[in-house]
Motif scaffolding. Structure first.
Motif, short mmCIF file in Angstrom:
data_model
loop_
_atom_site.label_atom_id
_atom_site.label_comp_id
_atom_site.label_asym_id
_atom_site.label_seq_id
_atom_site.Cartn_x
_atom_site.Cartn_y
_atom_site.Cartn_z
N ALA A 1 0.89 -1.07 0.05
CA ALA A 1 0.16 0.11 0.08
C ALA A 1 0.78 1.34 0.00
O ALA A 1 0.34 2.42 -0.46
CB ALA A 1 -0.99 0.03 1.31
N ALA A 2 2.18 1.15 0.23
CA ALA A 2 3.12 2.37 0.29
C ALA A 2 2.98 3.15 -0.87
O ALA A 2 3.31 4.40 -0.94
CB ALA A 2 4.36 2.00 0.84
N ASP B 1 0.20 4.60 -8.88
CA ASP B 1 -0.81 3.47 -8.98
C ASP B 1 -0.39 2.47 -9.87
O ASP B 1 0.01 2.67 -11.27
CB ASP B 1 -1.87 4.28 -9.71
CG ASP B 1 -3.37 3.45 -10.08
OD1 ASP B 1 -2.98 2.25 -9.47
OD2 ASP B 1 -4.21 4.10 -10.66
N ALA C 1 0.62 3.29 -3.18
CA ALA C 1 -0.51 4.38 -3.31
C ALA C 1 -0.46 5.40 -2.66
O ALA C 1 -0.90 6.25 -3.28
CB ALA C 1 -1.88 3.34 -2.97
N ARG C 2 0.18 5.35 -1.35
CA ARG C 2 0.19 6.36 -0.30
C ARG C 2 0.89 7.30 -1.05
O ARG C 2 0.78 8.69 -0.66
CB ARG C 2 0.61 5.87 0.95
CG ARG C 2 -0.44 5.10 1.66
CD ARG C 2 -0.10 5.15 3.15
NE ARG C 2 1.27 4.37 3.47
CZ ARG C 2 1.48 3.10 3.98
NH1 ARG C 2 0.21 2.36 4.05
NH2 ARG C 2 2.38 2.69 4.03
N LEU C 3 2.13 6.97 -1.77
CA LEU C 3 2.72 7.94 -2.63
C LEU C 3 2.37 8.53 -3.74
O LEU C 3 2.82 9.22 -4.76
CB LEU C 3 4.42 7.34 -2.79
CG LEU C 3 5.13 6.81 -1.48
CD1 LEU C 3 6.34 6.24 -1.77
CD2 LEU C 3 5.37 8.28 -0.70
#
Length: 334
Positions: free
Chosen positions: A93-94, A101, A96-98
């Motif tokens: 998920a890191a 995609d 996506a947080r950055l």
């Protein structure tokens, strides 16, 4: 004796998944691509001797950290994909947080690669015993995605980390073969010494093949020699700071014996459990006998050297802190 063209459109240094993928894409467009691989491109035999040459030579494929932990990488055509356990997972998920995609890329890979859980008949008795016990304890232990072609995988085979000799395990050699079918040139046993820089741009590389140094030119140079190989090459080329950031998630094998199994020959990491919030993941880890013996000796359990067939092993993988480095002298720390 290596023979080089006077000019290439692109030089790709390293033939692991990243380098092989880039080379395949470029070659498919008609570009003249040279792939330089430091290791061998000999067919995979699935033997301890060949795996040792790929990954266990100190300073080349194997590195000891200050805490005595061992880092292993595959120096061979296909890189570490040739000797890994063929286990896959979705991007963390890191990304996506950055704002990165990767969903479309993951869908494309899942459509192309032999990617999915193993069928029940390929789950070994040790992996099945651990999975049943974990699920009985209420844990979300489940089959893991494997990059394995079930039709070619053999029940009771354990050679994933030695290199699959049956073509069951996907490796980046598949991409390499496709790149070469499109016209790319693969040169193995080639040590790239430095990137040639002219007027502030990469103009090629110096590479040693068979004891002879060649200057090979291309307007595009792709460094895909891995988390250790690429920083080392950047250092030799004067293109990197004294220390390049590096991390390596440590793996600990937790073992225990049972009296009613006679196993040890099965696909490792068939099932497991991920706890991303805690930065820990688990999986069954049936090891080849020589690796099991080395692990037992490393911790002084010489009384367990002959207990391989009845020892259950669980891999515990712990997220590393992002505080390591590859130093200009070539050493690594994490």
């Amino acid at each position: 004796m290596a023979s080089f063209h006077p000019h290439y459109d692109a030089i790709v240094v390293g033939s692991g998944p990243g380098g092989a993928s880039v080379a395949r894409t470029l070659a498919a467009t008609g570009a003249r691509v040279l792939i330089l691989e430091r290791g061998s491109a000999a067919p995979v035999a699935g033997t301890l001797t060949q795996m040792t040459a790929m990954a266990a030579i100190p300073g080349k494929g194997a590195f000891f950290h200050r805490d005595a932990s061992l880092l292993v990488r595959g120096v061979t055509a296909g890189g570490s994909s040739t000797i890994n356990f063929a286990t896959a997972a979705s991007p963390p998920a890191a990304f996506a947080r950055l704002g990165i995609d990767l969903a479309d890329d993951e869908r494309a890979l899942r459509a192309e690669l032999p990617l999915g859980p193993l069928p029940d008949d390929l789950i070994g008795p040790m992996a099945r015993r651990i999975m049943t016990a974990a699920q009985d304890a209420g844990l979300g232990w489940r089959k893991l995605d494997k990059m394995i072609r079930p039709a070619l995988c053999r029940t009771g085979c354990w050679r994933c980390m030695y290199g699959c000799p049956f073509g069951a395990k996907w490796t980046a050699r598949d991409f390499l073969d496709e790149a070469c079918r499109h016209g790319a040139q693969l040169v193995a046993d080639a040590r790239v010494e430095r990137v040639i820089v002219e007027h502030g741009r990469a103009a090629g590389v110096e590479v040693t093949v068979g004891g002879t140094v060649h200057a090979v030119r291309a307007p595009v140079v792709v460094l895909a020699a891995g988390g250790i190989g690429s920083p080392r090459l950047l250092h030799r080329s004067g293109l990197a700071p004294a220390a390049v950031p590096f991390f390596s998630d440590p793996v600990v094998a937790v073992m225990g014996s049972v009296d009613d199994l006679d196993g040890g020959a099965e696909v490792p990491m068939a099932a497991g459990l991920a706890l991303p919030g805690e930065g820990i993941s688990f999986a069954d880890l049936a090891l080849p006998r020589p690796m099991y013996s080395a692990f037992a000796a490393q911790v002084g359990r010489f009384d367990r050297l002959h207990a391989h067939a009845r020892t259950l092993s669980i891999m515990v993988k712990i997220a590393d802190e992002a505080g390591g480095a590859v130093a200009r002298a070539g050493s690594t720390r994490r």
